[in-house]
Design a protein around this motif. Structure first.
Motif, PDB file in Angstrom:
ATOM      1  N   GLU A  27       0.877  -1.168   0.000  1.00 10.68           N
ATOM      2  CA  GLU A  27       0.000   0.000   0.000  1.00 10.68           C
ATOM      3  C   GLU A  27       0.915   1.218   0.000  1.00 10.68           C
ATOM      4  O   GLU A  27       1.969   1.215   0.666  1.00 10.68           O
ATOM      5  CB  GLU A  27      -0.911   0.013   1.227  1.00 10.68           C
ATOM      6  CG  GLU A  27      -1.878  -1.159   1.298  1.00 10.68           C
ATOM      7  CD  GLU A  27      -2.821  -1.245   0.122  1.00 10.68           C
ATOM      8  OE1 GLU A  27      -3.180  -0.188  -0.442  1.00 10.68           O
ATOM      9  OE2 GLU A  27      -3.207  -2.368  -0.240  1.00 10.68           O
ATOM     10  N   SER A  40       2.648   0.471   3.751  1.00 10.08           N
ATOM     11  CA  SER A  40       2.563  -0.863   4.347  1.00 10.08           C
ATOM     12  C   SER A  40       2.947  -1.891   3.297  1.00 10.08           C
ATOM     13  O   SER A  40       2.788  -1.662   2.090  1.00 10.08           O
ATOM     14  CB  SER A  40       1.171  -1.162   4.909  1.00 10.08           C
ATOM     15  OG  SER A  40       0.227  -1.333   3.876  1.00 10.08           O
ATOM     16  N   GLU A  58       4.442  -8.541   7.998  1.00 10.16           N
ATOM     17  CA  GLU A  58       3.958  -7.224   7.600  1.00 10.16           C
ATOM     18  C   GLU A  58       4.908  -6.123   8.061  1.00 10.16           C
ATOM     19  O   GLU A  58       5.599  -6.263   9.071  1.00 10.16           O
ATOM     20  CB  GLU A  58       2.578  -6.948   8.196  1.00 10.16           C
ATOM     21  CG  GLU A  58       1.477  -7.847   7.678  1.00 10.16           C
ATOM     22  CD  GLU A  58       0.121  -7.489   8.261  1.00 10.16           C
ATOM     23  OE1 GLU A  58      -0.573  -6.647   7.652  1.00 10.16           O
ATOM     24  OE2 GLU A  58      -0.235  -8.042   9.326  1.00 10.16           O
ATOM     25  N   HIS A  75      -6.560   3.121   1.830  1.00 11.45           N
ATOM     26  CA  HIS A  75      -5.986   2.143   2.768  1.00 11.45           C
ATOM     27  C   HIS A  75      -6.138   2.521   4.245  1.00 11.45           C
ATOM     28  O   HIS A  75      -5.837   1.728   5.133  1.00 11.45           O
ATOM     29  CB  HIS A  75      -4.508   1.879   2.456  1.00 11.45           C
ATOM     30  CG  HIS A  75      -3.666   3.110   2.293  1.00 11.45           C
ATOM     31  ND1 HIS A  75      -3.510   4.058   3.283  1.00 11.45           N
ATOM     32  CD2 HIS A  75      -2.917   3.527   1.246  1.00 11.45           C
ATOM     33  CE1 HIS A  75      -2.697   5.008   2.843  1.00 11.45           C
ATOM     34  NE2 HIS A  75      -2.333   4.711   1.617  1.00 11.45           N
ATOM     35  N   LEU A  77      -4.512   4.635   6.152  1.00 12.08           N
ATOM     36  CA  LEU A  77      -3.284   4.911   6.909  1.00 12.08           C
ATOM     37  C   LEU A  77      -2.909   6.381   6.756  1.00 12.08           C
ATOM     38  O   LEU A  77      -2.435   6.809   5.711  1.00 12.08           O
ATOM     39  CB  LEU A  77      -2.149   4.004   6.418  1.00 12.08           C
ATOM     40  CG  LEU A  77      -2.405   2.505   6.599  1.00 12.08           C
ATOM     41  CD1 LEU A  77      -1.327   1.682   5.907  1.00 12.08           C
ATOM     42  CD2 LEU A  77      -2.494   2.147   8.079  1.00 12.08           C
ATOM     43  N   GLU A 172     -11.037  -6.939   4.134  1.00 14.62           N
ATOM     44  CA  GLU A 172     -10.206  -5.744   4.258  1.00 14.62           C
ATOM     45  C   GLU A 172      -9.457  -5.430   2.973  1.00 14.62           C
ATOM     46  O   GLU A 172      -8.238  -5.357   2.940  1.00 14.62           O
ATOM     47  CB  GLU A 172      -9.196  -5.901   5.398  1.00 14.62           C
ATOM     48  CG  GLU A 172      -9.812  -6.149   6.752  1.00 14.62           C
ATOM     49  CD  GLU A 172      -8.742  -6.340   7.816  1.00 14.62           C
ATOM     50  OE1 GLU A 172      -7.916  -5.434   8.003  1.00 14.62           O
ATOM     51  OE2 GLU A 172      -8.740  -7.410   8.433  1.00 14.62           O
ATOM     52  N   HIS A 174      -7.645  -3.568   0.039  1.00 12.84           N
ATOM     53  CA  HIS A 174      -6.697  -2.457   0.103  1.00 12.84           C
ATOM     54  C   HIS A 174      -5.948  -2.434   1.430  1.00 12.84           C
ATOM     55  O   HIS A 174      -5.545  -1.383   1.919  1.00 12.84           O
ATOM     56  CB  HIS A 174      -7.378  -1.113  -0.175  1.00 12.84           C
ATOM     57  CG  HIS A 174      -8.015  -1.046  -1.520  1.00 12.84           C
ATOM     58  ND1 HIS A 174      -7.294  -1.146  -2.686  1.00 12.84           N
ATOM     59  CD2 HIS A 174      -9.308  -0.911  -1.885  1.00 12.84           C
ATOM     60  CE1 HIS A 174      -8.133  -1.065  -3.721  1.00 12.84           C
ATOM     61  NE2 HIS A 174      -9.353  -0.925  -3.259  1.00 12.84           N
ATOM     62  N   SER A 175      -5.759  -3.614   1.991  1.00 12.48           N
ATOM     63  CA  SER A 175      -4.850  -3.804   3.105  1.00 12.48           C
ATOM     64  C   SER A 175      -3.836  -4.834   2.630  1.00 12.48           C
ATOM     65  O   SER A 175      -4.197  -5.823   2.011  1.00 12.48           O
ATOM     66  CB  SER A 175      -5.609  -4.312   4.329  1.00 12.48           C
ATOM     67  OG  SER A 175      -4.745  -4.475   5.421  1.00 12.48           O
ATOM     68  N   ASP A 179      -4.708  -8.601   0.807  1.00 12.15           N
ATOM     69  CA  ASP A 179      -4.555  -8.544  -0.642  1.00 12.15           C
ATOM     70  C   ASP A 179      -3.505  -9.546  -1.124  1.00 12.15           C
ATOM     71  O   ASP A 179      -3.685 -10.209  -2.160  1.00 12.15           O
ATOM     72  CB  ASP A 179      -4.157  -7.136  -1.092  1.00 12.15           C
ATOM     73  CG  ASP A 179      -5.321  -6.158  -1.086  1.00 12.15           C
ATOM     74  OD1 ASP A 179      -6.442  -6.560  -0.683  1.00 12.15           O
ATOM     75  OD2 ASP A 179      -5.122  -4.993  -1.466  1.00 12.15           O
TER      76      ASP A 179
END
Length: 239
Positions: A27, A40, A58, A75, A77, A172, A174-175, A179
């Motif tokens: 992301e 991320s 992650e 996303h 964030l 979730e 777009h995390s 994804d």
């Protein structure tokens, strides 16, 4: 078009989708790879010999710049959140590159939806912080494969859309971690639905290079028929 008309290939018992494979997703701050910064990242390892699979690694990254509101909406964030909780970008990028390099050197299939974007962003980040960028191979790209095996299907071809086609649950969206896992699951479904895709990872990687170039050529020809003669479609893949 039926799958048996696409390739004159026979399924291999050494197929990539029955071995260790790693989903990779980023992301970022921008849809333009040259200016995008990572906020991320995730590597999701799927290994039939590992009872704890899938395993997720992650990174939450402070990109060192303000995150545009339009990407925060995607996303979730924000600049403030990343400044407080994010890892320093040079450290995170170095760790991510080291992990991916090990997978590529081991011949692991790295599954990346729309690989040219994520890999271009990571390559730019590597250059920004003075790291060597690995040779990205073998890569499995569900988007390139989908355009090859289901060429005439109408509608969009985002990860969410491909999940719908193959019955993969995407939580979730777009995390990075969900994804990355969904990309592996979609690719696995493609291999099961089209047995011609069942081959060693490097062989499929090499085929995707050709497929992407052909897809770009076909799309550019279509645009020219529409009078858009100045548009150039880049057919390079995975970078």
């Amino acid at each position: 078009m039926e799958s048996d008309a696409l390739f004159e290939l026979h399924p291999s018992g050494a197929s990539w989708h029955r071995r260790r494979r790693v989903g990779f997703d980023l992301e970022t701050t921008s849809r333009f790879p040259a200016e995008a910064r990572i906020v991320s990242a995730a590597l999701v390892t799927c290994d039939p010999e590992d009872s704890g699979s899938p395993r997720v690694r992650e990174w939450l990254v402070n990109p060192g710049i303000d995150v545009p509101e339009e990407t925060v909406k995607i996303h979730g964030l924000s600049t403030d959140y990343l400044r407080e909780h994010g890892q320093e970008p040079a450290e995170a990028v170095g760790e991510l590159l080291a992990a991916l390099t090990r997978e590529f050197l081991a011949g692991t299939a790295v599954v990346v939806m729309n690989a040219p974007y994520d890999l271009a962003v990571l390559r730019a980040e590597a250059a920004r912080y003075g790291f060597e960028f690995p040779r990205p191979s073998p890569v499995i790209d569900p988007l390139v494969i989908d355009k090859q095996v289901d060429k005439y299907r109408r509608g969009k071809r985002r990860l969410h859309d491909l999940c719908g086609v193959h019955g993969v649950e995407l939580a979730e969206a777009h995390s990075a971690a969900p994804d990355a896992l969904a990309a592996v699951q979609v690719a696995d479904c493609q291999a099961e639905k089209y047995p011609e895709l069942q081959m060693p990872a490097q062989q499929l990687h090499d085929l995707q290079v050709v497929w992407k170039a052909d897809q770009a050529e076909d799309f550019q020809a279509y645009l020219r028929r529409q009078g858009k003669t100045d548009t150039v479609i880049d057919g390079s893949w995975p970078l």
